[in-house]
Scaffold this motif. Sequence first.
Motif, PDB file in Angstrom:
ATOM      1  N   ILE A   4       0.850  -1.039  -0.022  1.00 31.11           N
ATOM      2  CA  ILE A   4       0.162   0.029  -0.034  1.00 31.11           C
ATOM      3  C   ILE A   4       0.911   1.126  -0.086  1.00 31.11           C
ATOM      4  CG2 ILE A   4      -1.806   1.401   1.373  1.00 31.11           C
ATOM      5  CD1 ILE A   4      -2.646  -1.486   2.385  1.00 31.11           C
ATOM      6  N   LEU A   5       0.481   2.296  -1.066  1.00 33.56           N
ATOM      7  CA  LEU A   5       1.596   3.260  -0.937  1.00 33.56           C
ATOM      8  C   LEU A   5       0.510   4.399  -0.557  1.00 33.56           C
ATOM      9  CD1 LEU A   5       3.072   2.824  -4.530  1.00 33.56           C
ATOM     10  CD2 LEU A   5       4.025   2.499  -2.446  1.00 33.56           C
ATOM     11  N   LYS A   6       1.005   5.253   0.432  1.00 33.99           N
ATOM     12  CA  LYS A   6       0.144   6.481   0.938  1.00 33.99           C
ATOM     13  C   LYS A   6       1.034   7.611   0.714  1.00 33.99           C
ATOM     14  CE  LYS A   6      -2.123   3.951   4.604  1.00 33.99           C
ATOM     15  NZ  LYS A   6      -2.568   3.880   5.882  1.00 33.99           N
ATOM     16  N   ASN A   7       0.271   8.752   0.624  1.00 27.22           N
ATOM     17  CA  ASN A   7       0.760  10.015   0.394  1.00 27.22           C
ATOM     18  C   ASN A   7       1.687  10.101  -0.860  1.00 27.22           C
ATOM     19  OD1 ASN A   7      -0.358  10.893   2.754  1.00 27.22           O
ATOM     20  ND2 ASN A   7       1.221  10.224   3.906  1.00 27.22           N
ATOM     21  N   VAL A   8       1.196   9.456  -1.956  1.00 32.42           N
ATOM     22  CA  VAL A   8       2.164   9.390  -3.175  1.00 32.42           C
ATOM     23  C   VAL A   8       1.666  10.916  -3.934  1.00 32.42           C
ATOM     24  CG1 VAL A   8       2.088   8.467  -5.426  1.00 32.42           C
ATOM     25  CG2 VAL A   8       1.831   7.035  -3.515  1.00 32.42           C
ATOM     26  N   LYS A   9       2.598  11.640  -4.466  1.00 35.86           N
ATOM     27  CA  LYS A   9       2.409  12.952  -4.887  1.00 35.86           C
ATOM     28  C   LYS A   9       1.899  12.789  -6.399  1.00 35.86           C
ATOM     29  CE  LYS A   9       6.289  15.107  -2.641  1.00 35.86           C
ATOM     30  NZ  LYS A   9       7.686  15.639  -2.827  1.00 35.86           N
ATOM     31  N   LYS A  10       1.075  13.519  -6.951  1.00 32.65           N
ATOM     32  CA  LYS A  10       0.315  13.557  -7.863  1.00 32.65           C
ATOM     33  C   LYS A  10       1.436  13.363  -9.122  1.00 32.65           C
ATOM     34  CE  LYS A  10      -3.989  15.667  -7.506  1.00 32.65           C
ATOM     35  NZ  LYS A  10      -5.077  16.732  -7.670  1.00 32.65           N
ATOM     36  N   LYS A  11       2.757  14.114  -9.142  1.00 34.88           N
ATOM     37  CA  LYS A  11       3.587  13.885 -10.326  1.00 34.88           C
ATOM     38  C   LYS A  11       4.022  12.669 -10.190  1.00 34.88           C
ATOM     39  CE  LYS A  11       7.375  15.945  -7.717  1.00 34.88           C
ATOM     40  NZ  LYS A  11       8.701  15.424  -8.070  1.00 34.88           N
ATOM     41  N   ASP A  12       4.332  11.905  -9.122  1.00 32.97           N
ATOM     42  CA  ASP A  12       4.878  10.525  -8.987  1.00 32.97           C
ATOM     43  C   ASP A  12       3.898   9.393  -9.432  1.00 32.97           C
ATOM     44  OD1 ASP A  12       7.404  11.634  -8.395  1.00 32.97           O
ATOM     45  OD2 ASP A  12       6.846  11.504  -6.131  1.00 32.97           O
ATOM     46  N   TYR A  13       2.622   9.645  -9.297  1.00 33.18           N
ATOM     47  CA  TYR A  13       1.843   8.496  -9.318  1.00 33.18           C
ATOM     48  C   TYR A  13       1.822   7.948 -10.851  1.00 33.18           C
ATOM     49  CZ  TYR A  13      -2.720   5.942  -9.511  1.00 33.18           C
ATOM     50  OH  TYR A  13      -3.624   5.091  -9.596  1.00 33.18           O
ATOM     51  N   PRO A  14       1.780   8.542 -12.112  1.00 29.36           N
ATOM     52  CA  PRO A  14       1.844   7.855 -13.218  1.00 29.36           C
ATOM     53  C   PRO A  14       3.051   7.167 -13.261  1.00 29.36           C
ATOM     54  CG  PRO A  14       1.333  10.231 -13.359  1.00 29.36           C
ATOM     55  CD  PRO A  14       1.562  10.032 -12.114  1.00 29.36           C
ATOM     56  N   VAL A  15       4.315   7.569 -12.815  1.00 32.75           N
ATOM     57  CA  VAL A  15       5.374   6.888 -13.039  1.00 32.75           C
ATOM     58  C   VAL A  15       5.343   5.310 -12.389  1.00 32.75           C
ATOM     59  CG1 VAL A  15       8.040   6.675 -12.289  1.00 32.75           C
ATOM     60  CG2 VAL A  15       6.944   8.758 -13.128  1.00 32.75           C
TER      61      VAL A  15
END
Length: 68
Positions: A4-15
Amino acid sequence: MDIILKNVKKKDYPVLKSLAKSLGFEIVEKPEKPYNPEFVKEILEAQQSIKDGKGVRMTMDELKELCK
């Protein structure tokens, strides 16, 4: 195994999403549920009433008696 990944920045999510897909991982997204607006309004009104001095002070003994 679950990750589970929490607090992922929007810019990092697609990667992260494309990396997971390329590795063959299953991706399950759970949208965040906002608080019920009526509940938020009730809490904010209660905080304001306490600031206005409309709260009730109770001792621990009174509180315990109330919870019986």
